[in-house]
Design a protein around this motif. Sequence first.
Motif, PDB file in Angstrom:
ATOM      1  N   TYR A   1       0.836  -1.200   0.000  1.00 55.48           N
ATOM      2  CA  TYR A   1       0.000   0.000   0.000  1.00 55.48           C
ATOM      3  C   TYR A   1       0.867   1.245   0.000  1.00 55.48           C
ATOM      4  CZ  TYR A   1      -3.887  -3.064   1.092  1.00 55.48           C
ATOM      5  OH  TYR A   1      -4.832  -4.049   1.033  1.00 55.48           O
TER       6      TYR A   1
ATOM      7  N   GLU B   1      -3.710   0.592  -3.356  1.00 59.70           N
ATOM      8  CA  GLU B   1      -3.194  -0.773  -3.253  1.00 59.70           C
ATOM      9  C   GLU B   1      -2.486  -1.140  -4.546  1.00 59.70           C
ATOM     10  OE1 GLU B   1      -4.682  -5.291  -2.013  1.00 59.70           O
ATOM     11  OE2 GLU B   1      -6.152  -3.681  -2.357  1.00 59.70           O
TER      12      GLU B   1
ATOM     13  N   TYR C   1      -9.630  -0.834   1.450  1.00 55.50           N
ATOM     14  CA  TYR C   1      -8.211  -0.849   1.783  1.00 55.50           C
ATOM     15  C   TYR C   1      -7.921  -2.033   2.697  1.00 55.50           C
ATOM     16  CZ  TYR C   1      -9.021   3.966   0.353  1.00 55.50           C
ATOM     17  OH  TYR C   1      -9.401   5.076  -0.342  1.00 55.50           O
ATOM     18  N   LYS C   2      -6.665  -2.270   2.957  1.00 55.59           N
ATOM     19  CA  LYS C   2      -6.297  -3.359   3.842  1.00 55.59           C
ATOM     20  C   LYS C   2      -6.751  -3.028   5.256  1.00 55.59           C
ATOM     21  CE  LYS C   2      -2.433  -6.273   5.269  1.00 55.59           C
ATOM     22  NZ  LYS C   2      -0.972  -6.515   5.189  1.00 55.59           N
ATOM     23  N   ASN C   3      -7.648  -3.880   5.799  1.00 51.90           N
ATOM     24  CA  ASN C   3      -8.187  -3.743   7.155  1.00 51.90           C
ATOM     25  C   ASN C   3      -9.038  -2.486   7.335  1.00 51.90           C
ATOM     26  OD1 ASN C   3      -5.216  -5.227   7.994  1.00 51.90           O
ATOM     27  ND2 ASN C   3      -7.150  -6.141   8.676  1.00 51.90           N
TER      28      ASN C   3
ATOM     29  N   ASP D   1      -8.665  -8.738  11.821  1.00 53.77           N
ATOM     30  CA  ASP D   1      -8.110  -9.747  10.911  1.00 53.77           C
ATOM     31  C   ASP D   1      -9.024 -10.963  10.786  1.00 53.77           C
ATOM     32  OD1 ASP D   1      -5.890  -8.202  10.391  1.00 53.77           O
ATOM     33  OD2 ASP D   1      -4.718  -9.070  12.027  1.00 53.77           O
TER      34      ASP D   1
END
Length: 771
Positions: free
Chosen positions: A413, A418, A703-705, A719
């Motif tokens: 990222y 991403e 986005y991630k998380n 997670d």
Amino acid sequence: MKKLVITTLLIVLLLLTFSSKAYSIDFSDINNKDYSEMLNILSSYKILNGYTDGTFRPGNCITRAEAAKIAVMLTGYENISFGMTSNFSDMQGHWAERYVEITNVLGIVKGYEDNTFKPNQYVTFEEAVTIIIRVLGYNDEVVGNNYPDNYLNLAKKLNLLENISNPSKYMTRESMSFLVYNSLNCHTVNIKNSNIIYNSKLLLNNLGRKETRQITDTYVLEHSEIYLAKYLMNIFDIYYDNNDNIVLINNPVYTTITGYIKSSLPSNLIFLSDKYGNSKLYNLNDVPIVYNNIKSYVNNEDLKNSNARFLISDSSEIVAAVIEKPTDIKIISNNELYKNSEDIFAGKYLPKKDNKILFENIRVTGAADNLYDIKTNDVVYFYETKESNYNKSTVSMEVIRNNITNIFNGTEYKGYDEYYNIGDIKYKLNANANIKEQPSIGDSVKAILDKDNSILQLEVMRYVQEPKKYALVLGVNQGTNALPTVNILKHDGTTKTYTLKENSGVVIKASNNNSYIYNTSISKNDFIRYDLLNTSTIKVVKKESSVNIVGEYNPKVNTVSSVGYKINSLSTIMIYGEPFRQINLENLGNHLEGRAVLKNNVIQMLILNKNVITEVDKEIPVEKPIVTTYTGQVYGAIDSISNNNSTLGLYNYSLSFNIHKDLNDSINSYKNQFVRFKVINSVVTEIEAYKPEITKSKVTAIYKNQLQIDGISLVEYSDNVMVYICSQDALGEYISFKNASLSDVKINSTVQFYVTDNKYNGVVNVIVIYN
């Protein structure tokens, strides 16, 4: 004889049209704008060309051979010079042989008395002036005596020497270009009985014509041989050849500013951003606007996220705006490829007249030249006009053919963006990217890229990992235009029908015109290994060889004695009976018969058709009860409740549960909610319903998380987040509620967030997607 040759040339010229097409060139050694525009005109008509290294070399001197070519180009006889040979002793095989022959016959550039032409000898300034005056139709008889002053004086009178200062002895390319350019607007003459007859024809008319006009939207369609979108709404000098083809568009009246419209306000007030990101407010109210090549009425939404070009007058007013905006982006599938006479392509109506497709009104640029050139997996940007879908006057498409296949090496990222690392190159994900399947590091992937080199679509082509699950194939439905399906007996004794993923190792794909036929190499009673793609599709399918098992089971060493195959108490899958059910070691009898898959002599999956205990030559089938009770916590939504409130079922769970008597009266109040059950020996002893931490919101970025909702807020998820998909009827009652995964969360999904630990610290652990 000379008059006969000239007459013949004129007749041939009437029969043949001037068809060569020239294009302007920017010369690297010419910095003066006015001079550069003049050279553009001369090079477009191929009168004076540059060198292969992109230079013009204005100081070089003109040779007699070069002068002969310039003269022929100006007369318009270039097309009829092919194949001509010269009688001069030093011209055989020379590149200018055909030009020299015509100019000698016409008396424009003559040879010497010794029958030579001396093609590489430099032309003096006076000789070059003489050649151009002869091209205009004058001859020695009417110009008079006292050479060269007679020709120089006439040249001054005709303004041929304008902008030529301090001429050298030999004519340079710079001076020649001014001389030729000045001559284009001179009238040609005819000589009859030693009298000069002036024509209305300009020398330029030997090559074509020039007009000054505004290029409007309909003009694009009238002259489809050149894509004129970048010239729209400006006023230009337009040069044509004798076939009325445009060879040069030059000298715009209005200056232009370009940029990107990120946002707009009511009444067509817009913010235009330059390439550096600087924004400025403009008012387009009452300004003529061309939208995707057609003059149109546009609103604020039309203007957002578009490329714009404003035409500015000398008084700094916007006289017109040209807007270019993709109205759709499509990845072309195999069944969307264009076929003869179809009036729809990829769901878009094509322009028609009298029930015939107007191919001249279909503009295809980029990686394809026309509709038939567009291939499967091409990315097509559609620039649609604001007209009825059924009555388009023109359609423009930009085709991007940019596919990569390589090894996936992970994600990273940068801010909120991403990136996928594919073959050691980082590719940004398009905001609307279609990730058909999340790859693992080492997988071979195929990415389709947009025109910004961002990933628009990605799929896994080959998996690096071995499939993990075992199953027995109970039935196969071979595909035709659809993918094959298989009914399998799974490790838990249940059966289910799945679709085979296209890149599974057992799918055979064959082309059939504009579609595909699918089949599979697996058959009934085959053992396979597989992984799940989703609840209805399996991937990474691999056929497994099997062996027949007949022997006595030795529980002390966990082996089938007759063959020595081992049974692993932790990993061996054992299925027995009709209906099928999974059994454990304690369910095994003394004598086993069936089929098995082996790995290093250890049974991986065992399907038993006989499982008995031998007692004094008597077979007693083993019928030990299978334990199906459950103890633990279950999350989901209530599907059904029995009439007496004693049992319930969940949408997302295969087992039914008994309801503790203390909960009988309150159980119905928990319907249509996300709930947690505490279960002991398949009896629900405790129920908790959760209220959403955030009301229904639309996902605008992933986005991630983190998820961005409604374009503003960011919501962080854990997670081990649980994901479900829920459907409701018009009254808000649940129709379905099933388990899902993060890959099911898409841009524009409507979601709610929950927390199950009753301690909301800004991190949610449940996402419910609403269809």
